[in-house]
Design a protein around this motif. Structure first.
Motif, PDB file in Angstrom:
ATOM      1  N   GLU A 221       0.831  -1.209   0.000  1.00 20.33           N
ATOM      2  CA  GLU A 221       0.000   0.000   0.000  1.00 20.33           C
ATOM      3  C   GLU A 221       0.860   1.251   0.000  1.00 20.33           C
ATOM      4  O   GLU A 221       0.575   2.211  -0.722  1.00 20.33           O
ATOM      5  N   TRP A 222       1.921   1.258   0.822  1.00 18.95           N
ATOM      6  CA  TRP A 222       2.752   2.456   0.884  1.00 18.95           C
ATOM      7  C   TRP A 222       3.565   2.642  -0.391  1.00 18.95           C
ATOM      8  O   TRP A 222       3.725   3.762  -0.889  1.00 18.95           O
ATOM      9  N   LEU A 223       4.065   1.556  -0.970  1.00 20.14           N
ATOM     10  CA  LEU A 223       4.821   1.667  -2.215  1.00 20.14           C
ATOM     11  C   LEU A 223       3.919   2.072  -3.373  1.00 20.14           C
ATOM     12  O   LEU A 223       4.384   2.638  -4.369  1.00 20.14           O
ATOM     13  N   ASP A 224       2.619   1.794  -3.255  1.00 13.85           N
ATOM     14  CA  ASP A 224       1.664   2.241  -4.259  1.00 13.85           C
ATOM     15  C   ASP A 224       1.413   3.737  -4.138  1.00 13.85           C
ATOM     16  O   ASP A 224       1.241   4.446  -5.139  1.00 13.85           O
ATOM     17  N   LEU A 225       1.421   4.262  -2.908  1.00 14.56           N
ATOM     18  CA  LEU A 225       1.161   5.684  -2.693  1.00 14.56           C
ATOM     19  C   LEU A 225       2.354   6.557  -3.058  1.00 14.56           C
ATOM     20  O   LEU A 225       2.192   7.637  -3.634  1.00 14.56           O
ATOM     21  N   LEU A 226       3.558   6.129  -2.734  1.00 14.43           N
ATOM     22  CA  LEU A 226       4.737   6.989  -2.884  1.00 14.43           C
ATOM     23  C   LEU A 226       4.886   7.606  -4.280  1.00 14.43           C
ATOM     24  O   LEU A 226       5.190   8.800  -4.387  1.00 14.43           O
ATOM     25  N   PRO A 227       4.686   6.850  -5.372  1.00 16.28           N
ATOM     26  CA  PRO A 227       4.882   7.473  -6.689  1.00 16.28           C
ATOM     27  C   PRO A 227       3.896   8.587  -7.008  1.00 16.28           C
ATOM     28  O   PRO A 227       4.094   9.311  -7.983  1.00 16.28           O
ATOM     29  N   SER A 228       2.850   8.759  -6.188  1.00 14.76           N
ATOM     30  CA  SER A 228       1.884   9.834  -6.424  1.00 14.76           C
ATOM     31  C   SER A 228       2.284  11.139  -5.745  1.00 14.76           C
ATOM     32  O   SER A 228       1.585  12.142  -5.886  1.00 14.76           O
ATOM     33  N   THR A 229       3.403  11.140  -5.014  1.00 14.28           N
ATOM     34  CA  THR A 229       3.810  12.332  -4.276  1.00 14.28           C
ATOM     35  C   THR A 229       4.719  13.200  -5.140  1.00 14.28           C
ATOM     36  O   THR A 229       5.373  12.725  -6.077  1.00 14.28           O
ATOM     37  N   GLY A 230       4.756  14.491  -4.796  1.00 11.32           N
ATOM     38  CA  GLY A 230       5.392  15.472  -5.650  1.00 11.32           C
ATOM     39  C   GLY A 230       6.857  15.232  -5.944  1.00 11.32           C
ATOM     40  O   GLY A 230       7.346  15.608  -7.009  1.00 11.32           O
ATOM     41  N   GLY A 231       7.587  14.623  -5.046  1.00 12.84           N
ATOM     42  CA  GLY A 231       8.997  14.391  -5.278  1.00 12.84           C
ATOM     43  C   GLY A 231       9.296  13.256  -6.225  1.00 12.84           C
ATOM     44  O   GLY A 231      10.412  13.128  -6.721  1.00 12.84           O
ATOM     45  N   LEU A 232       8.286  12.418  -6.499  1.00  8.56           N
ATOM     46  CA  LEU A 232       8.531  11.222  -7.298  1.00  8.56           C
ATOM     47  C   LEU A 232       7.816  11.215  -8.636  1.00  8.56           C
ATOM     48  O   LEU A 232       8.108  10.383  -9.490  1.00  8.56           O
ATOM     49  N   THR A 233       6.883  12.136  -8.859  1.00  7.97           N
ATOM     50  CA  THR A 233       6.085  12.077 -10.080  1.00  7.97           C
ATOM     51  C   THR A 233       6.903  12.300 -11.345  1.00  7.97           C
ATOM     52  O   THR A 233       6.475  11.886 -12.426  1.00  7.97           O
ATOM     53  N   ARG A 234       8.075  12.945 -11.214  1.00  7.86           N
ATOM     54  CA  ARG A 234       8.847  13.275 -12.412  1.00  7.86           C
ATOM     55  C   ARG A 234      10.208  12.574 -12.444  1.00  7.86           C
ATOM     56  O   ARG A 234      11.094  12.941 -13.220  1.00  7.86           O
ATOM     57  N   LEU A 235      10.380  11.538 -11.627  1.00  6.45           N
ATOM     58  CA  LEU A 235      11.627  10.777 -11.653  1.00  6.45           C
ATOM     59  C   LEU A 235      11.627   9.775 -12.806  1.00  6.45           C
ATOM     60  O   LEU A 235      10.582   9.337 -13.280  1.00  6.45           O
ATOM     61  N   ARG A 236      12.833   9.396 -13.234  1.00  6.83           N
ATOM     62  CA  ARG A 236      12.962   8.313 -14.214  1.00  6.83           C
ATOM     63  C   ARG A 236      12.593   6.988 -13.550  1.00  6.83           C
ATOM     64  O   ARG A 236      12.698   6.840 -12.323  1.00  6.83           O
ATOM     65  N   PRO A 237      12.177   5.994 -14.336  1.00  9.30           N
ATOM     66  CA  PRO A 237      11.818   4.700 -13.742  1.00  9.30           C
ATOM     67  C   PRO A 237      12.919   4.081 -12.897  1.00  9.30           C
ATOM     68  O   PRO A 237      12.642   3.483 -11.858  1.00  9.30           O
ATOM     69  N   ASP A 238      14.206   4.210 -13.325  1.00  6.56           N
ATOM     70  CA  ASP A 238      15.277   3.602 -12.552  1.00  6.56           C
ATOM     71  C   ASP A 238      15.465   4.318 -11.215  1.00  6.56           C
ATOM     72  O   ASP A 238      15.766   3.688 -10.190  1.00  6.56           O
ATOM     73  N   GLN A 239      15.299   5.640 -11.196  1.00  2.00           N
ATOM     74  CA  GLN A 239      15.394   6.383  -9.939  1.00  2.00           C
ATOM     75  C   GLN A 239      14.269   5.979  -8.992  1.00  2.00           C
ATOM     76  O   GLN A 239      14.503   5.759  -7.792  1.00  2.00           O
ATOM     77  N   LEU A 240      13.066   5.907  -9.525  1.00  2.00           N
ATOM     78  CA  LEU A 240      11.922   5.520  -8.709  1.00  2.00           C
ATOM     79  C   LEU A 240      12.109   4.117  -8.153  1.00  2.00           C
ATOM     80  O   LEU A 240      11.841   3.864  -6.968  1.00  2.00           O
ATOM     81  N   ALA A 241      12.591   3.191  -8.969  1.00  2.00           N
ATOM     82  CA  ALA A 241      12.782   1.814  -8.516  1.00  2.00           C
ATOM     83  C   ALA A 241      13.785   1.744  -7.371  1.00  2.00           C
ATOM     84  O   ALA A 241      13.583   0.976  -6.406  1.00  2.00           O
ATOM     85  N   GLU A 242      14.859   2.523  -7.448  1.00  2.00           N
ATOM     86  CA  GLU A 242      15.859   2.516  -6.376  1.00  2.00           C
ATOM     87  C   GLU A 242      15.246   2.973  -5.056  1.00  2.00           C
ATOM     88  O   GLU A 242      15.482   2.374  -3.993  1.00  2.00           O
ATOM     89  N   ILE A 243      14.430   4.000  -5.110  1.00  2.00           N
ATOM     90  CA  ILE A 243      13.803   4.521  -3.896  1.00  2.00           C
ATOM     91  C   ILE A 243      12.796   3.524  -3.342  1.00  2.00           C
ATOM     92  O   ILE A 243      12.771   3.238  -2.138  1.00  2.00           O
TER      93      ILE A 243
END
Length: 273
Positions: A221-243
């Motif tokens: 649930e938390w990993l589903d929410l995180l990509p909707s937050t302002g710091g992550l919406t514009r990251l590359r897929p590899d950056q997002l995956a690392e986080i």
């Protein structure tokens, strides 16, 4: 939770509402945003309604309509104003009337309302222009209510997130910020909102409201929410995956879930009669 800036910014704006590209980035996955973002306390919605003179609500920065649907379910008639056409389209598909515009540029065309709300969106509005415009479209004794959530995960989750974010997006404006921020920092922001409302001279004395509540989250649930937050919406897929990998491992170490403590803050005032 703090709204983190875009990964590769143009010269940094001095005020959040000037960061238009970030403000309008949430529609990249509107269905996820609507699915994972929490609603607002029923007690808050009820208190706003009880302190408003009639049923007509204007929702500034309506997004996918999370707050708007709560007011609609309570018997209010809601018009949303939303700068992102993708978010507006999603909200319309869920039965809301939405006009696409930034609030500062929106044309009310003589329309007035009993209530004006801004749910988790006022920091994307010029507060001086916004307060004056809210007064313009409110009927006498109508209520302006600006509200949003403060949610900081426990340190065991927040610190690995901050470390992974610094590694993945070292050029972020907030990469050097602390992992967690005190509630007083957010409360001071709502005090500034109240100041701009007061300075219009068109409202009764603003009030500050606070609602505390909790919600449990599983790892997924938390990993589903995180990509909707302002710091992550514009990251590359590899950056997002690392986080997400780092945060997932941290939640696994807690047993696969944690409880989030939320505080919903509001700055609200009645239009002078």
């Amino acid at each position: 939770m703090p709204t983190l800036p875009r990964e590769q910014p143009e010269p940094p704006p001095s005020k959040p509402y000037e960061a238009r590209r970030t403000a309008e980035s949430f529609g990249v996955d509107a269905p996820r945003y609507d699915r994972v973002r929490p609603g607002y306390p029923d007690a808050l919605v009820a208190r706003i309604i009880a302190g408003s003179p009639g049923p007509d609500v204007l929702d500034i920065g309506t997004g996918t309509g999370i707050a708007a649907r709560q007011f609609q379910a309570a018997g209010r008639t809601v018009l949303g104003v939303e700068p992102d056409a993708r978010m507006a389209g999603f909200a319309r598909a869920r039965g809301l009337e939405v006009e696409v515009a930034a609030f500062e540029d929106w044309q009310p065309a003589g329309r007035t309302f009993d209530t004006v709300v801004a749910a988790q969106s006022w920091h994307w509005v010029d507060p001086v222009v916004g307060a004056a415009k809210a007064a313009q479209v409110l009927r006498p004794e109508g209520r302006l209510a600006i509200f949003g959530h403060v949610y900081e995960p426990p340190a065991e989750v927040a610190e690995p997130f901050a470390a992974a974010y610094r590694r993945a997006a070292p050029d972020s404006l907030l990469s050097g910020q602390p992992a967690r921020r005190p509630l007083d920092l957010y409360r001071s922001g709502y005090e500034r909102f109240a100041d701009t409302i007061r300075e219009t001279g068109q409202f009764e004395e603003p009030e500050q409201w606070r609602f505390d509540w909790e919600r449990p989250y599983t790892r997924d649930e938390w990993l589903d929410l995180l990509p909707s937050t302002g710091g992550l919406t514009r990251l590359r897929p590899d950056q997002l995956a690392e986080i997400l990998d780092a945060v997932g491992a941290a939640i696994d170490a807690l047993g696969g879930s944690f409880t989030m403590s939320y505080t919903t803050l509001a700055a609200t005032a009645v239009r002078a009669g």
